[in-house]
Design an enzyme around this catalytic site. Structure first.
Site, PDB file in Angstrom:
ATOM      1  N   LEU B  44     -13.549  16.005 -37.736  1.00 14.67           N
ATOM      2  CA  LEU B  44     -14.881  15.427 -37.544  1.00 14.67           C
ATOM      3  C   LEU B  44     -15.870  16.319 -36.596  1.00 14.67           C
ATOM      4  O   LEU B  44     -17.046  16.486 -37.064  1.00 14.67           O
ATOM      5  CB  LEU B  44     -15.043  14.099 -36.972  1.00 14.67           C
ATOM      6  CG  LEU B  44     -14.368  12.916 -37.701  1.00 14.67           C
ATOM      7  CD1 LEU B  44     -14.477  11.696 -37.044  1.00 14.67           C
ATOM      8  CD2 LEU B  44     -14.981  12.822 -39.086  1.00 14.67           C
ATOM      9  N   ALA B  45     -15.521  16.920 -35.727  1.00 13.63           N
ATOM     10  CA  ALA B  45     -16.322  18.013 -34.927  1.00 13.63           C
ATOM     11  C   ALA B  45     -16.766  19.073 -35.614  1.00 13.63           C
ATOM     12  O   ALA B  45     -17.760  19.480 -35.918  1.00 13.63           O
ATOM     13  CB  ALA B  45     -15.678  18.141 -33.479  1.00 13.63           C
ATOM     14  N   ARG B 338      -7.299   1.141 -22.649  1.00 17.85           N
ATOM     15  CA  ARG B 338      -5.988   1.809 -23.035  1.00 17.85           C
ATOM     16  C   ARG B 338      -5.235   1.598 -21.770  1.00 17.85           C
ATOM     17  O   ARG B 338      -4.102   1.615 -21.678  1.00 17.85           O
ATOM     18  CB  ARG B 338      -6.329   2.790 -24.079  1.00 17.85           C
ATOM     19  CG  ARG B 338      -6.767   2.481 -25.117  1.00 17.85           C
ATOM     20  CD  ARG B 338      -7.183   3.576 -26.017  1.00 17.85           C
ATOM     21  NE  ARG B 338      -7.634   3.089 -27.233  1.00 17.85           N
ATOM     22  CZ  ARG B 338      -7.942   3.913 -28.273  1.00 17.85           C
ATOM     23  NH1 ARG B 338      -8.013   5.204 -28.404  1.00 17.85           N
ATOM     24  NH2 ARG B 338      -8.380   3.296 -29.459  1.00 17.85           N
ATOM     25  N   HIS B 430      -1.598   9.811 -27.028  1.00 16.22           N
ATOM     26  CA  HIS B 430      -2.429   9.868 -28.428  1.00 16.22           C
ATOM     27  C   HIS B 430      -3.594  10.524 -28.264  1.00 16.22           C
ATOM     28  O   HIS B 430      -4.038  11.154 -29.384  1.00 16.22           O
ATOM     29  CB  HIS B 430      -3.002   8.193 -28.123  1.00 16.22           C
ATOM     30  CG  HIS B 430      -4.168   7.897 -29.319  1.00 16.22           C
ATOM     31  ND1 HIS B 430      -3.655   7.995 -30.787  1.00 16.22           N
ATOM     32  CD2 HIS B 430      -5.169   7.523 -29.233  1.00 16.22           C
ATOM     33  CE1 HIS B 430      -4.622   7.507 -31.447  1.00 16.22           C
ATOM     34  NE2 HIS B 430      -5.545   7.357 -30.491  1.00 16.22           N
ATOM     35  N   GLU B 454     -12.329  16.628 -29.560  1.00 11.27           N
ATOM     36  CA  GLU B 454     -11.623  16.393 -28.431  1.00 11.27           C
ATOM     37  C   GLU B 454     -11.018  17.556 -27.804  1.00 11.27           C
ATOM     38  O   GLU B 454     -10.486  17.670 -26.773  1.00 11.27           O
ATOM     39  CB  GLU B 454     -10.116  16.025 -29.265  1.00 11.27           C
ATOM     40  CG  GLU B 454      -9.011  15.355 -28.406  1.00 11.27           C
ATOM     41  CD  GLU B 454      -7.853  14.759 -29.126  1.00 11.27           C
ATOM     42  OE1 GLU B 454      -7.681  14.690 -30.096  1.00 11.27           O
ATOM     43  OE2 GLU B 454      -6.867  14.750 -28.554  1.00 11.27           O
ATOM     44  N   LEU B 470     -14.343   9.248 -32.329  1.00  8.20           N
ATOM     45  CA  LEU B 470     -15.067   9.559 -33.875  1.00  8.20           C
ATOM     46  C   LEU B 470     -16.459   9.774 -33.352  1.00  8.20           C
ATOM     47  O   LEU B 470     -17.087  10.702 -33.890  1.00  8.20           O
ATOM     48  CB  LEU B 470     -14.888   8.211 -34.653  1.00  8.20           C
ATOM     49  CG  LEU B 470     -13.292   8.177 -35.141  1.00  8.20           C
ATOM     50  CD1 LEU B 470     -13.256   7.184 -36.095  1.00  8.20           C
ATOM     51  CD2 LEU B 470     -12.482   9.402 -35.628  1.00  8.20           C
TER      52      LEU B 470
END
Lengths: 247, 667
Positions: B44-45, B338, B430, B454, B470
């Site tokens: 995505l980036a 999380r 993750h 990321e 995202l």
């Protein structure tokens, strides 16, 4: 479980390939098919041989990288899964499993079980997009309401992961299911309607150029598609194509 | 502050980005045609940046190791993407998204970057809809939202359980449009192996064609690293098999500082490990916590009976179940962030309440949701005298419409039907919040070298909230880099094409070739995976969900020893000039073996608990993370000096001027 694996080995695109037989023990039902191949490769490396090369990445059924024709079926005997989600519990102790690459003129073999699917890339590059700039100066996302059924239908077409199983399943190696899923996703949305004619003509032209075969409506693609992409998409693309060509 | 200059613009928080955009340099359209940009990674980036930069007129080259940009691991993101649209009218705003993200990150992210993220979040959704991304909609035709952990509003947009794929396909289609125009050259099945610096600036890369094995030189005026995170240092993670740190690590070794490597996210809801052969772990989307309730048996004897297969979870009465998240955190319940949910699961399993063979699993149960949705369906469909079974079936249909593909995936992997028995889940590695240090412009400490998504460190602090990855990837690529890179490139309009026959390229290629040949010539006795698995075990046991000084010191020396063994004992079959996945893996694991040590060193130096970094020595009486804001409210940016052990620490102090720093509580 003990298995006999018959695997297609081919040094590179230019070389001639052939089936080689490998016995493999210690396979557990909870292993995925690719983990079973990992075990085989570990054994081959330990013996000083070259491991079997196969495509894989996410190993959760979404990236569309893994392929394999397993006992003659793309992604093997289970339904609605990719090879990475296929588990060994689908097989029995003592089974012989034949593993080949996806076969199609438009998917030449690169090495062993790896094929070149860049023909799919070129079909999408030909017109699989909506021509809007990513400037951020678009209108508000809720300014065009889209009926839920239509949005859902576009979504289902868009779930295609581009793995190529449809081509490998087809006796004509046709890419109609793939191309029609891409055409449908955008044709079903108001944003994509504007250049729908141009898109379908360009994508079909590229599909033919790549050497994919014709569709004879056997429906094998739909059955083998890990995402259950519907044949309705092919019908829709044919309509779109006809409309665009007579204009 | 030393050498770190975050270049955060002056002025009010809400005006920084607009003012900055108004003041920075631009490159005129004719000059953009003379400027080349390399992007490494097409998720995505990287994908969104490539499309936008090419649209603007720059010449873009993209590199990905996959056979298509569409297969980058962003594709696997399930649950959704956040945006402060306030379509639900539940009081959402840019400020609230900013506030939740900074708090969720346990006050270890940079305020100005996070605010900008919130500010552009709405535009992302507009953009994606315009591109044909089929988000979930309501019957009225408008976009639907759901809620994710750590927030009190519904701001998550989604496309069933495959939001990542749909967003990436949108981004990929934008790329395809530019490939068709000839503005992007897409290099697939290529891996970047080093960055090339000329006069201290990033001016190109060395890449290997993974089909032919050829080592190639590519030059550019700027290089963007958007190669994702480094979770695979643990061997087992939810990352794709090929996800790696090589691009980020190689630029680190050439001068880019690496920030907060120990901030790693362990996701609470993944399918538990089933055996020794396991090659990767599969995530079950956080969105499931909207409707699933997490529990373990209240009594130890019940947990034991379940583990031995003598008792089924469905046989356990309501009062014998411990919904431990709802018990410990009544305000947020099953939707705590999380890090909190993961630690709570570990705590219960460590205490002996685990529910699978290994004792490392808890239940995620949808039976209450079946009944709740069933009753709603009975009411809207005007069904009279519906039986309990009928209600349950109607409810199951609603749940299937929402999460059908996730339930199917679970059943295929575990061979149990989650409509009939609760899912079993356990935390798994993750996402990595840490990454290359970048300033406000997303530039690393090397001029002309940028990092996005990321791969950089900036927005999520010590813990990322669900559905924010995202958002960040697309924000960086669509809306930040296209502006900030222009500011730097404005000085390059007269530079002309960067030659690839310079001594700098010669040397970089020579080093890479040397490394690859060394792997092949070592002819040791153990495979690359053997070392990777051992590294993963050290990381999980000693640098995983909870850490202590003794364990971390052991990990550091064990990783160092393992690294030496790797270089002397690794066996890589095949040749350099052919497709050779073992050779690719060897390079990646060699880098993980260095990063792992820096990771442990960072975790050891941070003598506090915050977000995903939990040091056993620093906790409250109730077992919650205990931050030390006085001494550790900074970004730890490490400078490479030859060995991970000798990395030099630089601190970027974090200042919170628009949010009150508090103890994070979800009770």
């Amino acid at each position: 479980m003990n298995l006999t694996l018959k695997i297609w080995r081919q040094k590179d695109a230019a070389s001639k390939g052939g089936i080689q037989t490998y016995p493999l023990g210690g396979v557990e039902p909870d292993m995925s098919f690719l983990e079973m191949l990992d075990v085989l490769n570990q054994e081959l490396i330990d013996k000083g041989e070259e491991p079997v090369v196969f495509d894989h990445d996410c190993r959760e059924g979404i990236c569309g990288t893994c392929s394999l024709q397993i006992n003659g079926e793309p992604h093997g005997p289970d339904r609605g899964v990719t090879t990475c989600q296929l588990h060994m519990r689908m097989f029995k102790d003592g089974d012989t499993i034949t593993i080949e690459p996806f076969r199609a003129k438009a998917f030449p073999v690169i090495k062993d079980l790896v094929v070149d699917r860049s023909s799919f890339e070129r079909i999408q590059q030909a017109g699989g997009y909506i021509s809007v700039n990513t400037s951020g100066n678009t209108q508000d996302a809720n300014s065009i309401p889209i009926p839920k059924d239509q949005a859902d239908a576009a979504f289902y077409a868009a779930t295609c992961i581009g793995c190529g199983a449809c081509v490998a399943a087809c006796k004509n190696a046709s890419a109609m299911l793939f191309t029609s899923a891409k055409v449908s996703q955008m044709a079903l949305l108001p944003q994509g309607e504007i250049e729908a004619d141009r898109r379908v003509l360009a994508m079909v032209e590229q599909m033919d150029k790549e050497g994919f075969g014709n569709c004879t409506n056997t429906g094998a693609c739909e059955i083998e598609c890990p995402k259950g992409i519907s044949l309705e998409n092919i019908a829709r693309m044919n309509r779109e194509y006809l409309r665009a060509s007579v204009k | 502050m030393g050498v770190l200059d975050s270049k955060v613009p002056q002025g009010l928080l809400a005006e920084k980005w607009v003012n900055h955009k108004n003041k920075i340099n631009l490159v005129n359209p004719a000059n953009k045609r003379n400027i080349d940009i390399i992007l490494v990674g097409t998720g995505l980036a990287g994908g969104s940046a490539a499309a936008t930069l090419a649209e603007l007129g720059y010449n873009v080259k993209t590199f990905c190791y996959q056979d298509s940009p569409r297969r980058a691991h962003s594709i696997a993101a399930q649950g959704g993407i956040n945006a402060a649209k306030n379509y639900q009218g539940d009081g959402d705003s840019d400020y609230r998204l900013f506030y939740d993200t900074v708090k969720g990150g346990d006050y270890r992210s940079r305020e100005s970057n996070v605010y900008r993220l919130a500010e552009v979040s709405g535009n992302i959704i507009d953009q994606c809809v315009a591109q044909g991304v089929p988000f979930a909609r309501e019957y009225g035709g408008l976009l639907d939202n759901r809620s994710f952990g750590g927030v009190l509003v519904s701001r998550t947009f989604y496309a069933k359980g495959q939001t990542g794929q749909q967003l990436l396909l949108g981004c990929y289609s934008a790329m395809n449009r530019q490939i068709n125009r000839g503005k992007i050259q897409s290099y697939t099945r290529h891996e970047m192996l080093d960055v090339v610096l000329v006069d201290g600036k990033a001016r190109g890369i060395i890449a290997r064609d993974l089909v032919t094995g050829e080592i190639e030189r590519h030059s550019a005026h700027a290089v963007v690293i958007a190669s994702g995170g480094y979770g695979n240092v643990f061997f087992l993670s939810t990352n794709a098999m090929g996800s790696n740190v090589t691009a980020a690590w190689k630029v680190h070794k050439k001068g880019a500082f690496f920030a907060n490597p120990c901030f790693t996210q362990i996701h609470p809801t993944c399918i538990p490990v089933s055996g020794e052969h396991q090659s990767k772990l599969t995530l079950m989307s956080e969105s499931l916590r909207n409707d699933g309730r997490i529990w373990v048996p209240k009594k130890l004897e019940d947990a034991k009976a379940i583990r031995e297969g003598k008792l089924k979870p469905t046989q356990l009465a309501e009062e014998d179940r411990d919904y431990y998240l709802e018990r410990r955190y009544p305000a947020f319940g099953n939707l705590v962030p999380r890090d909190v949910a993961s630690r709570a699961a570990k705590e219960r399993c460590d205490a002996g309440f685990g529910v699978n063979k290994t004792g490392e699993a808890v239940y995620l149960d949808f039976s209450a949701a079946f009944m709740r949705y069933g009753k709603e369906a009975v009411s809207t469909q005007k069904i009279e005298n519906a039986s309990e079974e009928q209600i349950r079936e109607l409810g199951k249909a609603v749940v299937e419409a929402k999460y059908g593909n996730l339930f199917q995936m679970y059943e295929k992997i575990v061979d149990e039907n989650p409509y009939q028995t609760p899912m079993k889940i356990y935390p798994a590695v993750h996402y990595t919040m840490g990454g290359l240090w970048v300033d406000y412009n997303l530039q690393t400490t090397v001029p002309g070298l940028y990092a996005a998504g990321e791969a950089n460190f900036s927005d999520h602090g010590a813990n990322r909230l669900g559905a924010s990855a995202l958002m960040q990837g697309l924000a960086d690529g669509y809306f930040v880099l296209p502006y900030t890179m222009g500011d730097y490139l404005a000085n390059d309009i007269r530079t002309g094409k960067i030659p690839t026959d310079s001594p700098e390229f010669d040397e970089a290629e020579r080093n890479i070739r040397g490394q690859l040949e060394r792997f092949l010539n070592t002819k040791g006795t153990k495979s690359v995976d053997y070392f990777h698995k051992r590294l993963g075990k050290i990381m999980w046991d000693k640098v995983g969900m909870s850490r202590n000084a003794t364990g971390l010191k052991e990990a550091i020396s064990e990783i160092k020893a393992l690294r030496e063994e790797f270089w002397n004992e690794v066996r890589v079959p095949g040749t350099i000039d052919s497709m050779n996945p073992e050779l690719e893996k060897a390079g990646r694991v060699a880098d993980f073996l260095e990063l792992g040590e820096l990771f442990a060193k960072d975790a050891l130096h941070r003598e506090e608990s915050c977000g995903g970094h939990f040091r056993e020595e620093y906790q409250t009486e109730e077992g919650e993370a205990l931050r030390d804001d006085e001494n550790f409210m900074y970004v730890a940016a490490w400078e490479y000096t030859g060995e991970p052990a000798n990395a030099i620490l630089h601190k970027e102090e974090l200042k919170y001027e628009n949010i009150e720093v508090k103890t994070r509580s979800y009770k």
